[in-house]
Design a protein around this motif. Sequence first.
Motif, PDB file in Angstrom:
ATOM      1  N   TYR A 103      39.457  40.339  40.396  1.00 31.20           N
ATOM      2  CA  TYR A 103      39.816  39.263  41.321  1.00 31.20           C
ATOM      3  C   TYR A 103      41.326  39.213  41.561  1.00 31.20           C
ATOM      4  CZ  TYR A 103      35.114  37.282  40.931  1.00 31.20           C
ATOM      5  OH  TYR A 103      33.760  37.090  40.978  1.00 31.20           O
ATOM      6  N   CYS A 245      45.110  36.623  34.562  1.00 35.55           N
ATOM      7  CA  CYS A 245      44.212  36.919  35.682  1.00 35.55           C
ATOM      8  C   CYS A 245      42.761  36.606  35.365  1.00 35.55           C
ATOM      9  CB  CYS A 245      44.351  38.373  36.112  1.00 35.55           C
ATOM     10  SG  CYS A 245      44.027  39.567  34.788  1.00 35.55           S
ATOM     11  N   LEU A 248      41.031  33.743  37.276  1.00 43.56           N
ATOM     12  CA  LEU A 248      40.529  33.901  38.644  1.00 43.56           C
ATOM     13  C   LEU A 248      39.040  34.222  38.598  1.00 43.56           C
ATOM     14  CD1 LEU A 248      43.442  36.040  40.106  1.00 43.56           C
ATOM     15  CD2 LEU A 248      43.023  33.605  40.476  1.00 43.56           C
ATOM     16  N   GLY A 249      38.264  33.419  39.256  1.00 37.06           N
ATOM     17  CA  GLY A 249      36.822  33.635  39.279  1.00 37.06           C
ATOM     18  C   GLY A 249      36.115  33.226  38.014  1.00 37.06           C
TER      19      GLY A 249
END
Length: 294
Positions: A103, A245, A248-249
Motif C-alpha cells: 500500500y 507503512c 496503511l490498509g
Amino acid sequence: MDLRSLRYFVAVADARSVGKAAQRLHMAQPPLSVQIRNLESQLGAQLFRRVSGGMQLTDAGSALLARAREALALAHDGFEAARAVAAGRRGRLTVGYMFALGYALLPQLVPKLRRAMPEVELQFVEMSTLTYEALIAELKVTVALCMPPIQRAGIAASVVGTQPLRVAMPARSPMARLRAIPLAKLQGGTLISLPTFAESADSSVVATLLRRHHITMQIAHRVETVHSALALVMAGEGMAILPACAALGSPPGLVFKPLLDVKDGFDVAVCWRSDLDSPLLAPFIDCVRASMAQ
C-alpha cells in the motif's frame, strides 16, 4: 537461403530490373545477377522472365515474393525488438514486494514504471520474510522490494529509503492514548514478532533496539508477514513493532504509535541476483527512489 538473398530478390521484383535494383542496393549489377541465379538454382525454379519492359515475375516468383516480404518484415521486427530490450525499452520485469510495502509504495511506483517503461511487461509477486531470498536467488522475481535489505552472497541490494518504527496495538489499549510510546513502557510486554533469521528485520532492527535500551519483552508469536502480526495484535495477543507503512490498509481497531526519541527504522531496498545484467534495473531503481521520496 539467407535474408540477404531474399532482400536482393525483393529489390529486383520491385524495380523490375536488375540494373535499377543494383543501384538501389548500392552494388554492381553482375554480382546481383549471380545472386538471383543462385537463388533460382536453390529453389529449382525460374523466378523471373525477361520481357520488353524488364524483369517479370513467374508464378513461382510471385509465390515467393509475398513470403519473402513477410520474412524480411519479421526479421526487421526481431532486430528492433532485440535492440529495444538491450536498450531497456522493452522486456519483462517481475517485481517482488513485501506485503507491508504494497500500500505504501505500489500506488506511486506502478504509474511511474508505466511512464518510464511503457513497453515493458510488468508482473508483481507478493513475498514474505520466509520466501523472498529464494524467489530472488531462483530468478522467480527479477527485482524485489525488500525490508530490510538482503545481505548474503549472490544477492545485490540498493537502499532506497527508510521506514520509521511504529508500535501496533489495539485501540482499547491504555497506551493507545499516548502520542508517542516511551521505550520503558514496553518493558515486560508481549511482542508479536517476525521470524528471527540472520539479518532479518527482527534481529537487525527491533531486537537490536530493545537490547540497546535493556528492554525485555516476551515473544508470544513469530509470524511470516505483517498482516499475520496485525491479526494477532487485533486478537489481543500482544503488540508488534512494525514499519510505519504497515498502518496503511490495516484493519480498524488498531492504532500505530511512534516510539519516543527513537530514530531507528527499517531500511527499504531494491534487491536482485548479483549476476543479473539487465538494462531495466537502473530505471527501476530510479522510479523506486522517486516513489519513496513522495
